[in-house]
Design a protein around this motif. Structure first.
Motif, PDB file in Angstrom:
ATOM      1  N   UNK A 187       0.839  -1.208   0.000  1.00  0.00           N
ATOM      2  CA  UNK A 187       0.000   0.000   0.000  1.00  0.00           C
ATOM      3  C   UNK A 187       0.868   1.251   0.000  1.00  0.00           C
ATOM      4  N   UNK A 247       0.317   0.904   5.708  1.00  0.00           N
ATOM      5  CA  UNK A 247      -0.695   0.235   6.535  1.00  0.00           C
ATOM      6  C   UNK A 247      -0.106  -0.844   7.430  1.00  0.00           C
ATOM      7  N   UNK A 248       1.015  -0.514   8.048  1.00  0.00           N
ATOM      8  CA  UNK A 248       1.576  -1.438   9.043  1.00  0.00           C
ATOM      9  C   UNK A 248       0.807  -1.242  10.345  1.00  0.00           C
ATOM     10  N   UNK A 249       0.658  -2.313  11.107  1.00  0.00           N
ATOM     11  CA  UNK A 249      -0.028  -2.192  12.396  1.00  0.00           C
ATOM     12  C   UNK A 249       0.931  -1.549  13.393  1.00  0.00           C
ATOM     13  N   UNK A 250       0.575  -0.378  13.940  1.00  0.00           N
ATOM     14  CA  UNK A 250       1.542   0.387  14.728  1.00  0.00           C
ATOM     15  C   UNK A 250       2.013  -0.320  16.003  1.00  0.00           C
ATOM     16  N   UNK A 251       1.214  -1.263  16.495  1.00  0.00           N
ATOM     17  CA  UNK A 251       1.587  -1.928  17.755  1.00  0.00           C
ATOM     18  C   UNK A 251       2.469  -3.152  17.523  1.00  0.00           C
ATOM     19  N   UNK A 252       2.636  -3.543  16.255  1.00  0.00           N
ATOM     20  CA  UNK A 252       3.434  -4.739  15.968  1.00  0.00           C
ATOM     21  C   UNK A 252       4.831  -4.348  15.509  1.00  0.00           C
ATOM     22  N   UNK A 253       5.796  -5.181  15.838  1.00  0.00           N
ATOM     23  CA  UNK A 253       7.166  -4.939  15.378  1.00  0.00           C
ATOM     24  C   UNK A 253       7.239  -5.216  13.878  1.00  0.00           C
ATOM     25  N   UNK A 287       2.078 -11.082   9.330  1.00  0.00           N
ATOM     26  CA  UNK A 287       0.599 -11.057   9.387  1.00  0.00           C
ATOM     27  C   UNK A 287      -0.076 -11.978   8.361  1.00  0.00           C
ATOM     28  N   UNK A 311       5.988  -8.194   3.959  1.00  0.00           N
ATOM     29  CA  UNK A 311       4.644  -8.663   4.304  1.00  0.00           C
ATOM     30  C   UNK A 311       3.905  -9.160   3.058  1.00  0.00           C
ATOM     31  N   UNK A 358       0.424   3.915   1.823  1.00  0.00           N
ATOM     32  CA  UNK A 358       0.697   4.367   3.198  1.00  0.00           C
ATOM     33  C   UNK A 358       1.152   3.213   4.085  1.00  0.00           C
TER      34      UNK A 358
END
Lengths: 253, 399
Positions: A112, A116-122, A129, A177, A114
């Motif tokens: 993507x 769209x990484x999950x901010x709470x995951x390393x 994912x 990812x 932007x």
């Protein structure tokens, strides 16, 4: 192909094995409208298009020309109003929502604009994912994602959160990812739009090196003309229609 | 996916704490107000729960609650004793008396103190209904048979002896009460000699409870033809108290209730004829609504802010079921934490206020009620988020 998410035997037969140059994506008469009445906008006007395996295909054109809509319909995250999309022998436009979701999980990788990484995951967890969605256990998935990130030069950043990474590093995580579950189709929406020129070139180089495989198709939507030369074929769109297809390996089609 | 849901939840600490705090507040308020309500309700029937040993309370049929004393003729006692299935029956006097503390006897030049007390007259022979020995802080139950002997409830003793040096109480503990033994006061113009200080559960009224024998209570009480307040009865082994109570009613025309029935009868009366349940119900409801608003709003905002992440997960092949599962798991976690902390704080409040005037009793039933309220808040909050995510078009990730 990663363990549990192997292509069904019928699809494999339709692909004709892993040889390059076969049709990976076939689009026929694709139409998509938004809005109603006077507000109705035709985003796609009967698109016919093909992508071969082993090639990096770029969709380019001005903003609002319909390139992201085409990518969304091909990726199976947006329903079309008319037409067919066939990916590796599977007509995805005829699949139910849940079957299309399973198809996406198994065969499509996303990059993507932007990230769209999950901010709470390393970084490693983010890259893992798709494997987790495919049913892998956390540790196994993270191990595999870490190995891939390492090969992308991100070995020192495995435990970093997205807010500790630069734009280029985040896009590398996004590439990992997208590739970690070894999808047959990679769809990328403006992968260099949020990056400076040099970083954008690096990301595109990485994408070419890592993503282009004889049995995989890569579709990149971009309006960044500095990276057009990375595409094997350039499909130019305007006002919901394809206006030009350039095979950059041979010249204009 | 569960670990991703947990990491997403705790990743934004401020929001996570906000949701947990909202639920904690709701759980605390519901449990705390509920406990105070239950404590108050228990106080209304404290004298029923304090009297142990008897299965049945026999009374005038028109009695509606413990303080609604309608005296009976003493012959009623003999009629009850004659009912088949009654092992024994003893009289109980319950009434008001006026205690007068003579300053010369009490404390030098202090003014005379006049206080209403609740007088309980126990059967002379058996003392059925007397405080349990471990609730007697000074003196002895045996001494209650001495002339003019009474035993006084410690919690209201300060009303009778306000000038006593009560600051010594925490330091001396129960030994403090020794000083009241052998002190005399007047009760309805008759001499009363304190032979014991005991614990009686605080009642809804503020009057001190004074225990004496039934025959002496009759002397203290105003002379009336009917003086027997209640009859405490024990049923024969193997017989159901309810069945014996019905038999007493049929045979004698009196009212007969088991202790439990009488307790609920009293509580029902207060629920029906006082504003207590409405007042506490409103507070508990406010806690529920405020908790729902805070937790619901924060949880919904949390989901909305993560909408693009959820869309990305959907695009990558996560099904609606798994996304809903993630949201429900997050709701369960914050609900569990909020409930645990809220109930824990309420329990702490209860411990800190034990042995004070505050009525606080947490029956086990209140815990599942609070849990149900928290579950409801979580369901309401997560439903808002879930329906938003279900309608979510994964294509928004490309916008």
């Amino acid at each position: 192909m990663v363990g549990e998410i192997a292509v069904e035997s019928g699809e494999r037969a339709a692909m004709g094995g892993a040889a390059g140059g076969r049709v990976a994506i076939r689009v026929r008469g694709l139409c998509k409208h938004f809005g109603r009445g006077e507000q109705r906008v035709s985003a796609l006007r009967g698109i016919d298009w093909e992508v071969q395996t082993g090639e990096l295909s770029m969709i380019v054109g001005p903003s609002g020309c319909g390139k992201t809509t085409l990518l969304s319909v091909i990726a199976g995250i947006l329903n079309c109003d008319a037409g067919q999309v066939n990916i590796f022998g599977q007509e995805t436009t005829r699949l139910s929502d849940s079957a299309r979701t399973r198809f996406r999980a198994a065969h499509i990788g996303f990059i993507f604009q932007q990230y769209n990484l999950l901010p709470a995951l390393t970084a490693a967890e983010n890259a893992a994912v798709p494997l987790v969605i495919a049913g892998w256990g956390r540790d196994r998935a993270v191990r595999r994602a870490s190995a891939l990130l390492d090969s992308l030069g991100m070995g020192a950043k495995l435990g970093s959160l997205p807010n500790q990474l630069s734009g280029g590093q985040m896009q590398r995580v996004a590439i990992a990812r997208a590739l970690v579950h070894e999808p047959r189709l990679l769809v990328c929406d403006e992968p260099t739009a949020a990056l400076d020129h040099e970083t954008g070139l690096n990301v595109m180089n990485l994408l070419r090196e890592q993503a282009v495989r004889p049995d995989r198709a890569v579709v990149v939507v971009t309006h960044d003309n500095r990276v057009f030369h990375f595409g094997d074929r350039l499909t130019r769109m305007d006002d919901g229609a394809i206006v030009e297809i350039v095979d950059q390996r041979r010249g204009a089609a | 996916m569960a670990w991703i849901a947990v990491k997403m939840l705790v990743g934004d600490r401020a929001k996570f704490l906000g949701i947990v705090l909202g639920l904690t507040f709701a759980a605390l308020l519901i449990t705390q107000q509920g406990s105070i309500f239950c404590g108050l309700m228990l106080r209304t029937c404290a004298q029923i729960t304090d009297i142990t040993g008897a299965d049945l309370w026999v009374m005038d049929p028109s009695v509606r609650f413990i303080d609604d004393v309608k005296p009976m003729l003493e012959s009623a006692l003999y009629r009850v004793r004659g009912v088949e299935g009654v092992r024994w029956a003893v009289p109980l006097y319950k009434g008001q008396a006026r205690a007068k503390i003579n300053p010369n006897v009490a404390h030098g030049n202090e003014p005379t103190i006049i206080e209403q007390v609740v007088l309980l007259g126990l059967d002379d022979a058996t003392l059925v209904g007397a405080p349990h020995p471990n609730k007697i802080y000074a003196g002895s139950l045996r001494d209650l048979r001495l002339p003019d002997a009474v035993m006084v409830d410690h919690s209201r003793l300060e009303k009778l002896y306000p000038k006593e040096n009560w600051a010594d109480l925490p330091r001396l503990g129960n030994a403090f009460y020794q000083r009241f033994l052998r002190r005399q006061f007047e009760m309805n113009d008759h001499r009363a000699l304190i032979v014991g200080v005991c614990e009686a559960t605080r009642t809804f009224q503020t009057n001190a409870v004074v225990y004496t024998t039934y025959s002496r209570a009759k002397n203290y009480a105003a002379q009336e033809r009917k003086i027997l307040s209640y009859i405490l009865a024990k049923t024969e082994p193997g017989l159901a108290p309810q069945a014996v109570a019905r038999r007493i009613e049929t045979t004698t025309g009196l009212g007969a209730r088991t202790s439990n029935q009488f307790l609920w009868m009293t509580i029902d009366y207060y629920l029906k004829y006082t504003g207590i349940p409405i007042n506490f119900g409103i507070t508990a409801l406010l806690g529920f609504l405020v908790g729902t608003a805070i937790a619901g709003q924060t949880f919904y905002n949390f989901t909305i802010e993560n909408l693009k992440q959820f869309a990305a997960l959907k695009a990558m092949g996560a099904t609606n079921g798994r996304i809903v599962g993630m949201i429900l798991l997050q709701a369960v976690i914050v609900g569990f934490l909020g409930y645990g902390i809220g109930v824990g704080l309420a329990a702490l409040f209860g411990l800190r206020t034990a042995n004070t005037e505050l009525a606080f009793f947490t029956p086990w039933q209140l815990l599942p009620v609070t849990a149900a309220a928290i579950v409801l808040i979580c369901i309401l909050s997560s439903m808002l988020s879930v329906q938003r995510v279900l309608r979510l078009e994964p294509a928004i990730v490309f916008r």
